[in-house]
Each structure stands twice: as structure tokens, then as C-alpha cells.
Write a protein that holds these residues in place. Structure first.
Motif, PDB file in Angstrom:
ATOM      1  N   GLN A  59      14.413  14.479  12.408  1.00 37.08           N
ATOM      2  CA  GLN A  59      13.230  14.449  13.258  1.00 37.08           C
ATOM      3  C   GLN A  59      12.004  14.394  12.374  1.00 37.08           C
ATOM      4  O   GLN A  59      11.797  15.263  11.533  1.00 37.08           O
ATOM      5  N   TYR A  61       8.823  13.605  13.864  1.00 35.33           N
ATOM      6  CA  TYR A  61       7.651  13.981  14.656  1.00 35.33           C
ATOM      7  C   TYR A  61       8.112  14.606  15.968  1.00 35.33           C
ATOM      8  O   TYR A  61       9.105  14.176  16.563  1.00 35.33           O
ATOM      9  N   SER A  62       7.386  15.610  16.417  1.00 38.24           N
ATOM     10  CA  SER A  62       7.569  16.192  17.738  1.00 38.24           C
ATOM     11  C   SER A  62       6.217  16.713  18.190  1.00 38.24           C
ATOM     12  O   SER A  62       5.543  17.421  17.444  1.00 38.24           O
ATOM     13  N   GLY A  63       5.813  16.333  19.383  1.00 35.73           N
ATOM     14  CA  GLY A  63       4.528  16.801  19.878  1.00 35.73           C
ATOM     15  C   GLY A  63       4.428  16.652  21.381  1.00 35.73           C
ATOM     16  O   GLY A  63       5.179  15.910  22.006  1.00 35.73           O
ATOM     17  N   GLU A  71       0.499   9.588  18.963  1.00 36.32           N
ATOM     18  CA  GLU A  71       0.906  10.121  17.663  1.00 36.32           C
ATOM     19  C   GLU A  71       2.350   9.756  17.344  1.00 36.32           C
ATOM     20  O   GLU A  71       2.689   9.460  16.198  1.00 36.32           O
ATOM     21  N   ALA A  72       3.210   9.754  18.362  1.00 39.20           N
ATOM     22  CA  ALA A  72       4.607   9.362  18.165  1.00 39.20           C
ATOM     23  C   ALA A  72       4.685   7.889  17.761  1.00 39.20           C
ATOM     24  O   ALA A  72       5.440   7.522  16.847  1.00 39.20           O
ATOM     25  N   ALA A  75       3.582   7.621  14.188  1.00 34.27           N
ATOM     26  CA  ALA A  75       4.628   8.091  13.272  1.00 34.27           C
ATOM     27  C   ALA A  75       5.729   7.050  13.159  1.00 34.27           C
ATOM     28  O   ALA A  75       6.247   6.792  12.067  1.00 34.27           O
ATOM     29  N   LYS A  76       6.067   6.428  14.269  1.00 33.94           N
ATOM     30  CA  LYS A  76       7.097   5.382  14.258  1.00 33.94           C
ATOM     31  C   LYS A  76       6.674   4.220  13.367  1.00 33.94           C
ATOM     32  O   LYS A  76       7.458   3.736  12.544  1.00 33.94           O
ATOM     33  N   ARG A  98       9.309  12.747  20.697  1.00 36.18           N
ATOM     34  CA  ARG A  98       9.966  12.977  19.410  1.00 36.18           C
ATOM     35  C   ARG A  98      10.286  11.645  18.760  1.00 36.18           C
ATOM     36  O   ARG A  98      10.637  10.682  19.428  1.00 36.18           O
ATOM     37  N   PHE A 121       6.921  12.371   5.220  1.00 35.39           N
ATOM     38  CA  PHE A 121       6.803  13.235   6.393  1.00 35.39           C
ATOM     39  C   PHE A 121       7.312  14.633   6.004  1.00 35.39           C
ATOM     40  O   PHE A 121       8.467  14.966   6.233  1.00 35.39           O
ATOM     41  N   SER A 124       9.610  17.043   8.183  1.00 38.03           N
ATOM     42  CA  SER A 124      10.860  16.521   8.734  1.00 38.03           C
ATOM     43  C   SER A 124      12.003  17.503   8.530  1.00 38.03           C
ATOM     44  O   SER A 124      12.016  18.268   7.567  1.00 38.03           O
TER      45      SER A 124
END
Length: 138
Positions: A59, A61-63, A71-72, A75-76, A98, A121, A124
Motif C-alpha cells: 500500500q 497511499y490511503s486517505g 491524492e490517490a 500517487a498512482k 487506497r 513512498f 508504504s
């Protein structure tokens, strides 16, 4: 002298075909070889038909909240630029967005990639994921 428990235990261990359950009810433990073969075949068939397995992903990112989707996506895109050959998954499970990568059967298999991903990251970590597709394993 042997008590009733010891006698029952010895009888079970010697294969009498039944055991004593609560309230002195007996439970049949004898199965024919045809029944056992059928149970094994059903088990094998069901496992073969499963499309996903419990496995691990990383993982990155998680938000949650108003900006979490953007934001996801960010991050992707950053991950895809840094690791163009790795698969990436964006998952929304209310209220969390996520971003995950990898398809690993065991956590130890994810560690080499996790060490590389942490450079870009730092937050992670590995997570259990029950949506890892069997076809993804090498």
C-alpha cells in the motif's frame, strides 16, 4: 484401574469408529473411501475454480476526505512514472481511497519491491489483500 475417560480415549485411538461427544452422544467418524474421494474432489474443484486468493500487496497511499481521490490519482501517477513495469490498483472502499501495487502470495515475496518503493513512498507497507488474482502469480 482405568476410569471411563481413559477407556473411551483408548477405544477412540484404536479406531472403534465413533467418539463420545457432549451429553454422551456418539458421532460417527467412519467414512467410506468413496465418500472421502468425493470430499477431496470437491475441495480440489472449488479451489481450482477460485479466481482470487489471500495474498499481499504494497500500500503506497490511503486517505479519506474531499481531496483523497485526487491524492490517490496523484500517487498512482507518481508510482507509474517511478515503476512503469509494476501493476497498480486504485481501490475505493468508503470512506478510504487506497493505492496498492503487487500481487504476492506471501509477505516475504513483497519485501524486495517494498524496499525499492519506500525510497519514493516512505510510508508504504505490506497489507493482506484477498483480491489477488491467481493468474498474477508467476
Amino acid at each position: 484401574m482405568m476410569d471411563k475417560f481413559s477407556t473411551t480415549l483408548i477405544a477412540v485411538l484404536l479406531g472403534t469408529g465413533s467418539i463420545m461427544a457432549q451429553h454422551s452422544k456418539t458421532v460417527d467418524t467412519e467414512f467410506s473411501s468413496v465418500q472421502l474421494d468425493s470430499l477431496v474432489q470437491n475441495y480440489v474443484r472449488e479451489n481450482h475454480e477460485m479466481q482470487t486468493l489471500d495474498g499481499y500487496r504494497i500500500q503506497i497511499y490511503s486517505g479519506s476526505g474531499a481531496k483523497a481521490k485526487a491524492e490517490a490519482q496523484n500517487a498512482k501517477e507518481r508510482f507509474a512514472t517511478a515503476f512503469p513495469t509494476e501493476k497498480i490498483y486504485v481501490v475505493y472502499n468508503a470512506p478510504f481511497w487506497r493505492v496498492r501495487t503487487g500481487d504476492f502470495r506471501f509477505r516475504s515475496e513483497a519485501l524486495p519491491l517494498l524496499n525499492k518503493v519506500k525510497r519514493t513512498f516512505p510510508g508504504s507497507y505490506t497489507v493482506r489483500d484477498n483480491t489477488v488474482r491467481k493468474k498474477s502469480f508467476k
